[in-house]
Design a protein around this motif. Structure first.
Motif, PDB file in Angstrom:
ATOM      1  N   ASP A  22    -117.545 -15.397  24.888  1.00  0.00           N
ATOM      2  CA  ASP A  22    -116.596 -15.093  23.719  1.00  0.00           C
ATOM      3  C   ASP A  22    -117.183 -15.366  22.638  1.00  0.00           C
ATOM      4  O   ASP A  22    -118.379 -15.868  22.457  1.00  0.00           O
ATOM      5  CB  ASP A  22    -115.422 -16.248  23.972  1.00  0.00           C
ATOM      6  CG  ASP A  22    -114.494 -16.287  24.912  1.00  0.00           C
ATOM      7  OD1 ASP A  22    -114.274 -14.988  25.733  1.00  0.00           O
ATOM      8  OD2 ASP A  22    -113.641 -16.907  25.162  1.00  0.00           O
ATOM      9  N   VAL A  23    -116.680 -14.723  21.334  1.00  0.00           N
ATOM     10  CA  VAL A  23    -117.374 -14.865  20.249  1.00  0.00           C
ATOM     11  C   VAL A  23    -116.209 -15.217  19.323  1.00  0.00           C
ATOM     12  O   VAL A  23    -115.098 -14.654  19.249  1.00  0.00           O
ATOM     13  CB  VAL A  23    -117.945 -13.483  19.821  1.00  0.00           C
ATOM     14  CG1 VAL A  23    -118.408 -13.416  18.320  1.00  0.00           C
ATOM     15  CG2 VAL A  23    -118.818 -12.976  20.919  1.00  0.00           C
ATOM     16  N   LEU A  24    -116.418 -16.101  18.512  1.00  0.00           N
ATOM     17  CA  LEU A  24    -115.440 -16.642  17.491  1.00  0.00           C
ATOM     18  C   LEU A  24    -116.046 -16.070  15.913  1.00  0.00           C
ATOM     19  O   LEU A  24    -116.996 -16.320  15.550  1.00  0.00           O
ATOM     20  CB  LEU A  24    -115.468 -18.182  17.206  1.00  0.00           C
ATOM     21  CG  LEU A  24    -114.734 -18.682  16.453  1.00  0.00           C
ATOM     22  CD1 LEU A  24    -113.110 -18.550  16.464  1.00  0.00           C
ATOM     23  CD2 LEU A  24    -115.011 -20.394  16.051  1.00  0.00           C
ATOM     24  N   ILE A  25    -115.120 -15.439  15.401  1.00  0.00           N
ATOM     25  CA  ILE A  25    -115.529 -14.820  13.916  1.00  0.00           C
ATOM     26  C   ILE A  25    -114.555 -15.788  13.117  1.00  0.00           C
ATOM     27  O   ILE A  25    -113.809 -15.619  13.020  1.00  0.00           O
ATOM     28  CB  ILE A  25    -115.091 -13.245  14.148  1.00  0.00           C
ATOM     29  CG1 ILE A  25    -115.851 -12.637  15.083  1.00  0.00           C
ATOM     30  CG2 ILE A  25    -115.413 -12.737  12.757  1.00  0.00           C
ATOM     31  CD1 ILE A  25    -115.626 -11.242  15.323  1.00  0.00           C
ATOM     32  N   LYS A  26    -115.532 -16.153  12.224  1.00  0.00           N
ATOM     33  CA  LYS A  26    -114.760 -17.345  11.232  1.00  0.00           C
ATOM     34  C   LYS A  26    -114.840 -16.241   9.985  1.00  0.00           C
ATOM     35  O   LYS A  26    -115.546 -15.167   9.714  1.00  0.00           O
ATOM     36  CB  LYS A  26    -115.881 -18.292  10.912  1.00  0.00           C
ATOM     37  CG  LYS A  26    -116.021 -19.268  11.944  1.00  0.00           C
ATOM     38  CD  LYS A  26    -116.791 -20.509  11.510  1.00  0.00           C
ATOM     39  CE  LYS A  26    -116.116 -21.869  12.613  1.00  0.00           C
ATOM     40  NZ  LYS A  26    -115.585 -22.913  11.624  1.00  0.00           N
ATOM     41  N   LYS A  27    -113.578 -16.434   9.506  1.00  0.00           N
ATOM     42  CA  LYS A  27    -113.423 -15.416   8.027  1.00  0.00           C
ATOM     43  C   LYS A  27    -113.261 -14.146   8.203  1.00  0.00           C
ATOM     44  O   LYS A  27    -114.153 -13.245   7.621  1.00  0.00           O
ATOM     45  CB  LYS A  27    -114.464 -15.897   6.897  1.00  0.00           C
ATOM     46  CG  LYS A  27    -114.309 -17.355   6.340  1.00  0.00           C
ATOM     47  CD  LYS A  27    -115.218 -17.518   5.316  1.00  0.00           C
ATOM     48  CE  LYS A  27    -115.062 -18.730   4.876  1.00  0.00           C
ATOM     49  NZ  LYS A  27    -116.080 -19.290   3.765  1.00  0.00           N
ATOM     50  N   ALA A  28    -112.798 -13.943   9.658  1.00  0.00           N
ATOM     51  CA  ALA A  28    -112.546 -12.495  10.069  1.00  0.00           C
ATOM     52  C   ALA A  28    -111.957 -11.420   9.255  1.00  0.00           C
ATOM     53  O   ALA A  28    -111.024 -11.800   8.441  1.00  0.00           O
ATOM     54  CB  ALA A  28    -112.004 -12.391  11.368  1.00  0.00           C
ATOM     55  N   ARG A  29    -112.460 -10.253   8.941  1.00  0.00           N
ATOM     56  CA  ARG A  29    -111.991  -9.148   8.329  1.00  0.00           C
ATOM     57  C   ARG A  29    -112.113  -7.850   9.009  1.00  0.00           C
ATOM     58  O   ARG A  29    -113.047  -7.705   9.848  1.00  0.00           O
ATOM     59  CB  ARG A  29    -112.285  -9.074   6.760  1.00  0.00           C
ATOM     60  CG  ARG A  29    -113.866  -8.891   6.670  1.00  0.00           C
ATOM     61  CD  ARG A  29    -114.377  -9.091   5.322  1.00  0.00           C
ATOM     62  NE  ARG A  29    -115.808  -8.877   5.106  1.00  0.00           N
ATOM     63  CZ  ARG A  29    -116.739  -9.937   5.682  1.00  0.00           C
ATOM     64  NH1 ARG A  29    -116.541 -10.804   6.265  1.00  0.00           N
ATOM     65  NH2 ARG A  29    -117.894  -9.356   5.414  1.00  0.00           N
ATOM     66  N   THR A  30    -110.984  -6.774   8.966  1.00  0.00           N
ATOM     67  CA  THR A  30    -111.313  -5.825   9.902  1.00  0.00           C
ATOM     68  C   THR A  30    -111.895  -4.751   8.932  1.00  0.00           C
ATOM     69  O   THR A  30    -112.320  -4.853   7.722  1.00  0.00           O
ATOM     70  CB  THR A  30    -109.902  -5.105   9.864  1.00  0.00           C
ATOM     71  OG1 THR A  30    -109.253  -4.905   8.759  1.00  0.00           O
ATOM     72  CG2 THR A  30    -109.031  -5.828  10.880  1.00  0.00           C
ATOM     73  N   PHE A  31    -112.736  -3.692   9.548  1.00  0.00           N
ATOM     74  CA  PHE A  31    -113.395  -2.630   8.982  1.00  0.00           C
ATOM     75  C   PHE A  31    -113.076  -1.374   9.841  1.00  0.00           C
ATOM     76  O   PHE A  31    -113.139  -1.452  10.805  1.00  0.00           O
ATOM     77  CB  PHE A  31    -114.814  -2.760   8.672  1.00  0.00           C
ATOM     78  CG  PHE A  31    -115.707  -2.766  10.057  1.00  0.00           C
ATOM     79  CD1 PHE A  31    -116.465  -1.732  10.254  1.00  0.00           C
ATOM     80  CD2 PHE A  31    -115.830  -3.990  10.641  1.00  0.00           C
ATOM     81  CE1 PHE A  31    -117.032  -1.691  11.606  1.00  0.00           C
ATOM     82  CE2 PHE A  31    -116.586  -3.989  11.860  1.00  0.00           C
ATOM     83  CZ  PHE A  31    -117.176  -2.667  12.273  1.00  0.00           C
ATOM     84  N   ASN A  32    -112.933  -0.405   9.013  1.00  0.00           N
ATOM     85  CA  ASN A  32    -112.751   0.985   9.674  1.00  0.00           C
ATOM     86  C   ASN A  32    -114.192   1.692   9.781  1.00  0.00           C
ATOM     87  O   ASN A  32    -114.954   1.576   8.898  1.00  0.00           O
ATOM     88  CB  ASN A  32    -111.746   1.791   8.984  1.00  0.00           C
ATOM     89  CG  ASN A  32    -110.348   0.997   9.296  1.00  0.00           C
ATOM     90  OD1 ASN A  32    -110.069   0.628  10.203  1.00  0.00           O
ATOM     91  ND2 ASN A  32    -109.897   1.035   8.008  1.00  0.00           N
ATOM     92  N   THR A  33    -114.211   2.290  10.799  1.00  0.00           N
ATOM     93  CA  THR A  33    -115.763   3.094  10.916  1.00  0.00           C
ATOM     94  C   THR A  33    -115.407   4.589  11.257  1.00  0.00           C
ATOM     95  O   THR A  33    -114.489   4.872  11.941  1.00  0.00           O
ATOM     96  CB  THR A  33    -116.779   2.490  11.724  1.00  0.00           C
ATOM     97  OG1 THR A  33    -117.732   3.282  11.875  1.00  0.00           O
ATOM     98  CG2 THR A  33    -116.083   2.317  13.130  1.00  0.00           C
ATOM     99  N   GLY A  34    -116.168   5.683  11.102  1.00  0.00           N
ATOM    100  CA  GLY A  34    -116.217   6.949  11.434  1.00  0.00           C
ATOM    101  C   GLY A  34    -115.724   7.697  10.385  1.00  0.00           C
ATOM    102  O   GLY A  34    -115.956   7.402   8.966  1.00  0.00           O
ATOM    103  N   ALA A  35    -115.040   9.010  10.613  1.00  0.00           N
ATOM    104  CA  ALA A  35    -114.725   9.867   9.491  1.00  0.00           C
ATOM    105  C   ALA A  35    -113.498   9.533   8.817  1.00  0.00           C
ATOM    106  O   ALA A  35    -112.714   8.695   9.308  1.00  0.00           O
ATOM    107  CB  ALA A  35    -114.492  11.208  10.318  1.00  0.00           C
ATOM    108  N   PRO A  36    -113.424  10.052   7.719  1.00  0.00           N
ATOM    109  CA  PRO A  36    -112.298   9.660   6.690  1.00  0.00           C
ATOM    110  C   PRO A  36    -110.914  10.211   7.431  1.00  0.00           C
ATOM    111  O   PRO A  36    -110.998  10.740   8.144  1.00  0.00           O
ATOM    112  CB  PRO A  36    -112.431  10.609   5.471  1.00  0.00           C
ATOM    113  CG  PRO A  36    -113.358  11.269   5.928  1.00  0.00           C
ATOM    114  CD  PRO A  36    -114.290  11.053   6.948  1.00  0.00           C
TER     115      PRO A  36
END
Length: 140
Positions: free
Chosen positions: A55-69
């Motif tokens: 498992d991975v714990l992500i502190k202060k997590a935020r989403t990001f989008n990747t790929g084409a617009p």
């Protein structure tokens, strides 16, 4: 059939259409996605916060989008085209974009605008619900 299945059929038929014309298939699937970023901490043993190995714990997590617009077509590429004799008969590549939809799928406003923009500048673009639709788009 779902959109993924339709897209795979279209990609197969595009390959059959383009390979004899230019010896390769200058067409690509455009992937987009969303992920998480932040401060990662990997765990190798069970902790009180109930995580398991791997498992991975992500502190202060935020989403990001990747790929084409937003609005970018599912498949893009170039179609070899012979230009007119007054243009010395050279072969050029015409940018092409195919938005894949099921029989009942609807294009978003952004997708419609992207297609219109490509057509406006002389590219070949459209919505394909079948391999036959895709080949019609590529033929112009």
């Amino acid at each position: 059939m779902n959109e993924h299945g339709t897209q795979n059929q279209i990609r197969t038929e595009i390959s059959k259409y383009l390979y004899p014309l230019c010896g390769l298939v200058p067409f690509w699937r455009i992937n987009v996605g969303q992920g998480w970023t932040g401060n990662a901490r990997h765990f190798s043993r069970k902790q009180e916060i109930t995580v398991e190995p791997g498992d991975v714990l992500i502190k202060k997590a935020r989403t990001f989008n990747t790929g084409a617009p937003e609005g970018f077509s599912d498949l893009i590429g170039a179609v070899p085209t012979i230009i007119t004799p007054e243009m010395i008969g050279q072969q050029i590549a015409v940018f092409s974009a195919i938005e894949v939809k099921t029989e009942t799928g609807k294009s978003s406003a952004e997708q419609k605008q992207f297609i219109a923009n490509i057509q406006h500048i002389g590219g070949r673009a459209g919505v394909a619900r079948s391999p036959e639709d895709a080949i019609r788009i590529l033929r112009g």
